[in-house]
Design a protein around this motif. Sequence first.
Motif, short mmCIF file in Angstrom:
data_model
loop_
_atom_site.label_atom_id
_atom_site.label_comp_id
_atom_site.label_asym_id
_atom_site.label_seq_id
_atom_site.Cartn_x
_atom_site.Cartn_y
_atom_site.Cartn_z
N LYS A 180 5.01 11.18 4.46
CA LYS A 180 5.23 9.95 3.57
C LYS A 180 5.86 8.80 4.06
O LYS A 180 5.55 7.60 3.31
CB LYS A 180 6.17 10.72 2.45
N TYR A 228 -4.16 9.33 1.31
CA TYR A 228 -3.11 9.38 0.32
C TYR A 228 -3.07 10.74 -0.27
O TYR A 228 -1.84 11.22 -0.62
CB TYR A 228 -3.52 8.39 -0.97
N ARG A 233 1.63 7.31 2.46
CA ARG A 233 2.07 6.41 1.64
C ARG A 233 2.03 4.93 2.07
O ARG A 233 2.46 3.95 1.13
CB ARG A 233 3.30 6.72 0.86
N ARG A 234 2.23 4.75 3.17
CA ARG A 234 1.89 3.25 3.99
C ARG A 234 0.81 3.56 4.67
O ARG A 234 0.72 3.75 5.75
CB ARG A 234 3.41 3.33 4.88
N SER A 283 -5.22 0.50 -4.45
CA SER A 283 -3.71 0.26 -4.73
C SER A 283 -3.28 0.21 -6.19
O SER A 283 -2.45 0.98 -6.59
CB SER A 283 -3.13 -0.91 -4.12
N LEU A 286 -3.52 3.71 -7.93
CA LEU A 286 -2.69 4.70 -7.39
C LEU A 286 -1.30 4.41 -7.50
O LEU A 286 -0.41 4.92 -7.47
CB LEU A 286 -2.87 5.19 -5.98
N GLN A 287 -1.32 2.93 -8.12
CA GLN A 287 -0.02 2.52 -8.41
C GLN A 287 0.81 2.49 -7.21
O GLN A 287 2.32 2.76 -7.22
CB GLN A 287 0.66 3.10 -9.82
N ASP A 288 0.35 2.20 -6.07
CA ASP A 288 1.24 2.24 -4.74
C ASP A 288 0.76 1.01 -3.98
O ASP A 288 -0.19 0.72 -3.53
CB ASP A 288 0.55 3.33 -3.84
N THR A 290 1.94 -0.07 -1.30
CA THR A 290 1.89 -0.07 0.20
C THR A 290 0.35 0.37 0.84
O THR A 290 0.40 0.81 1.92
CB THR A 290 3.02 0.84 0.77
#
Length: 374
Positions: A180, A228, A233-234, A283, A286-288, A290
């Motif tokens: 993560k 992912y 997550r990065r 992005s 997935l509401q991410d 990074t």
Amino acid sequence: MERPRSVHHHIIPYFCLVSSSMLFWCTFFLVLLFTTTTHALVKLPENTTVPAVIVFGDSIVDAGNNDDMITEARCDYAPYGIDFDGGVATGRFSNGKVPGDIVAEELGIKPSIPAYRDPNLKPEDLLTGVTFASGGAGYVPLTTKLAGGIPLPQQLKYFEQYIAKLKAMVGEERTQFIIKNSLFVVICGSNDIANDFFALPPVQLHYTVASFTALMADNARSFAQTLYGYGARRILVFGAPPIGCVPSQRTVAGGPTRDCVARFNDASKLFNSKLSANIDALSTTLQDPTIIYIDIYSPLLDLILSPQQYGFKVGDKGCCGTGLIEVTALCNNYTAAVCPIRSDYVFWDSFHPTEKAYRIIVAKLFDKYFDRFF
């Protein structure tokens, strides 16, 4: 700042053997020792941890995964690695370190990122990051097949093995934490454009530049989404470089004056625009924030077109041999002399930059994207 070493090297192996119940703490001390071998050059935000750098892609970030394979996409021989630790040819396609190494060094994690398939890989290396990248790899399956490298799906299978090994070492919870919080780097696409689409006329009968680059960008998005799904997550997904300005491409398609090849660069830019849109959409879905597209085209082009501005003397030829065409097997100690001052050159061979060029580019990228990484 480098942390003081309070545990002697010779104590750690014994401690590890005392009790299997102490495995976690043994691993912790190994990581502590290992990560004190380099200074962090960038300061992470407070309460931010980056335990590892994990890399996928092609020769730009390969560190020797192809060394035991029957392929021309390997470089485990001199003069490759002439400026690496001890002057050893590890399988890195440069005179020294490659981007994955430099990113890990900048973050203070460790001096270099080893190849996952390195037979001398140590268990503690897994905890701080490895590269699964393979010279010749591409987003389009045919690209990797032509080069005899390790395709991206197989790189993911190795990653699954890696996760299983981590779980055996430190358990499920710590493994999830590592995945993560690690920085995932994906660099691919150059071979698709240079060695597949423009090198093979039959491919152009089935695809236009637009449809081929769309295929590349769609596969890149799928790859990022798969990472992912594994818990990453990065995720940094790099675009293609100005492939038309790479020395070998200038030699084969740039005419008598070896100009940058506009149609090659146009393909890179088209792919980059589609890749950027795909990664931004992923992005958002997935509401991410990074999962990030990284522009490598602009900083490398700047070095090539304005080498003197960065302390280089040569931006259109490689250091190895004539610098016009030598790469992999053609860049060797028997047929190709090496320029005495590698820091004068943007490119090491006719396709891959020097360590100095990579360092400048990585520094530029940290300046531009650092706040988004974390």
